[in-house]
Motif scaffolding. Structure first.
Motif, mmCIF file in Angstrom:
data_model
loop_
_atom_site.group_PDB
_atom_site.id
_atom_site.type_symbol
_atom_site.label_atom_id
_atom_site.label_comp_id
_atom_site.label_asym_id
_atom_site.label_seq_id
_atom_site.Cartn_x
_atom_site.Cartn_y
_atom_site.Cartn_z
ATOM 1 N N ALA A 209 0.821 -1.219 0.000
ATOM 2 C CA ALA A 209 0.000 0.000 0.000
ATOM 3 C C ALA A 209 0.854 1.268 0.000
ATOM 4 N N THR A 210 1.905 1.274 -0.786
ATOM 5 C CA THR A 210 2.760 2.453 -0.877
ATOM 6 C C THR A 210 3.484 2.454 -2.207
ATOM 7 N N VAL A 211 4.077 3.580 -2.566
ATOM 8 C CA VAL A 211 4.919 3.672 -3.747
ATOM 9 C C VAL A 211 6.373 3.573 -3.299
ATOM 10 N N HIS A 212 7.092 2.615 -3.841
ATOM 11 C CA HIS A 212 8.459 2.355 -3.418
ATOM 12 C C HIS A 212 9.484 2.956 -4.377
ATOM 13 N N THR A 213 10.621 3.374 -3.829
ATOM 14 C CA THR A 213 11.852 3.504 -4.596
ATOM 15 C C THR A 213 12.612 2.187 -4.415
ATOM 16 N N VAL A 214 13.723 2.019 -5.149
ATOM 17 C CA VAL A 214 14.501 0.796 -4.961
ATOM 18 C C VAL A 214 15.022 0.726 -3.525
ATOM 19 N N ALA A 215 15.456 1.846 -2.996
ATOM 20 C CA ALA A 215 15.982 1.869 -1.627
ATOM 21 C C ALA A 215 14.894 1.587 -0.605
ATOM 22 N N SER A 216 13.713 2.178 -0.773
ATOM 23 C CA SER A 216 12.661 1.978 0.220
ATOM 24 C C SER A 216 12.135 0.544 0.213
ATOM 25 N N CYS A 217 12.209 -0.132 -0.956
ATOM 26 C CA CYS A 217 11.866 -1.557 -0.990
ATOM 27 C C CYS A 217 12.732 -2.342 -0.021
ATOM 28 N N LEU A 218 14.017 -2.016 0.004
ATOM 29 C CA LEU A 218 14.940 -2.708 0.901
ATOM 30 C C LEU A 218 14.680 -2.329 2.356
#
Length: 296
Positions: A209-218
């Motif tokens: 339920a959010t929009v991720h960057t590659v970093a925030s996925c981690l």
């Protein structure tokens, strides 16, 4: 969507190469490896191991399970589509990613081969049972991104050690749930089983339920206590800025989490690296029972 069939082909700290330096690449040895890869896939579709040059010591696995010649994909493969292939003459290995058609179904697919002399000694395949959903879209694999095959100018390229370091930094950042431990380019995105999972509104509809960057996925993986095991980089291609990686990542159950996908994620990944930064990531993965060994 038009189906694109791509055959094996030949085209004439992360540390950058010196400005203006040439990039040496053994095109002839690459062509030989591609030939072995093509014949191996032909043997799968032809249901005949004899069509490939298999060594007497040949060993194969599919999703970490030992597979004897004539079994597994040799019995079920119908076609391969959208293949994207890279070879490393230094290590005598190649990796291809795309789609396998088996039992009338398209499945995300990855394959690693090792060639010694003029014989294939190892074959390691990942065949995903997750072709569509919030984190998979097999149809998007039918038209591979030309970004990966594009050459990198020498003054923007990494050497072999730098490319390996780039891939390994990603798995370290995942294991530590800290996206700051890897360097991502401004335009970097990640694709899982063909599905774009970063910088897209579609993940708003997923359990995350959010929009991720590659970093925030981690960063978002901390509760699952990920552990990246058996990290390998069987293909390094300096001319194209490619590091191809294989890993098993354990994701532990998170009490109360809306995401059910815990277990051992068996993954093959392509990293495009430009200007000391990871530019793009494509992963093929299958979720196996937690603690499954890679078998390699």
């Amino acid at each position: 969507m038009e189906i694109v069939k791509v055959k094996y082909r030949r085209q004439a700290g992360m540390r950058t190469l010196a400005s203006g330096a040439g990039i040496e690449h053994d095109w002839e040895s690459e062509r030989v490896l591609f030939g072995h890869g093509e014949r191996f896939l032909d043997s799968l579709v032809g249901h005949d191991p004899g069509l490939a040059s298999l060594a007497r010591s040949f060993r194969a696995t599919e999703n970490a399970s030992e597979t004897a010649p004539g079994h597994g994909l040799w019995a079920t493969a119908e076609d391969f589509l959208g293949l994207q292939t890279f070879a490393d003459p230094v290590q005598g290995q190649l990796m291809t990613m795309g789609v396998v058609v088996t039992a009338g179904q398209r499945r995300p697919f990855g394959l690693r081969l090792r060639v010694v002399g003029d014989e294939v000694t190892e074959a390691e395949a990942v065949i995903s049972t997750d072709p569509s959903g919030h984190f998979a879209d097999v149809d998007q694999l039918l038209a591979p991104d030309v970004l990966y095959d594009a050459p990198v100018p020498p003054d923007r390229a990494c050497d072999r050690d730098g490319l390996v370091l780039a891939a390994d930094s990603y798995w370290t950042a995942l294991q530590e749930s800290d996206g700051s431990l890897a360097r991502f380019g401004y335009r970097c995105d990640r694709y899982d089983n063909g599905k774009k999972v970063t910088n897209t509104l579609t993940t708003l509809l997923s359990p995350d339920a959010t929009v991720h960057t590659v970093a925030s996925c981690l960063n978002n993986t901390r509760g699952a206590r990920p552990k990246a095991r058996g990290r390998r980089c069987p293909v390094v291609d300096v001319a194209r800025g490619i590091a191809a990686s294989v890993v098993v990542v354990d994701f532990h159950p998170v009490p109360g989490s809306p995401r059910p996908d815990n277990g051992s994620f068996y993954m093959m990944a392509l990293f495009k690296v430009v200007d000391n930064e990871i530019r793009s990531i494509d992963e093929i993965r299958e979720i196996l029972p937690l603690g499954t060994a890679s078998a390699w």
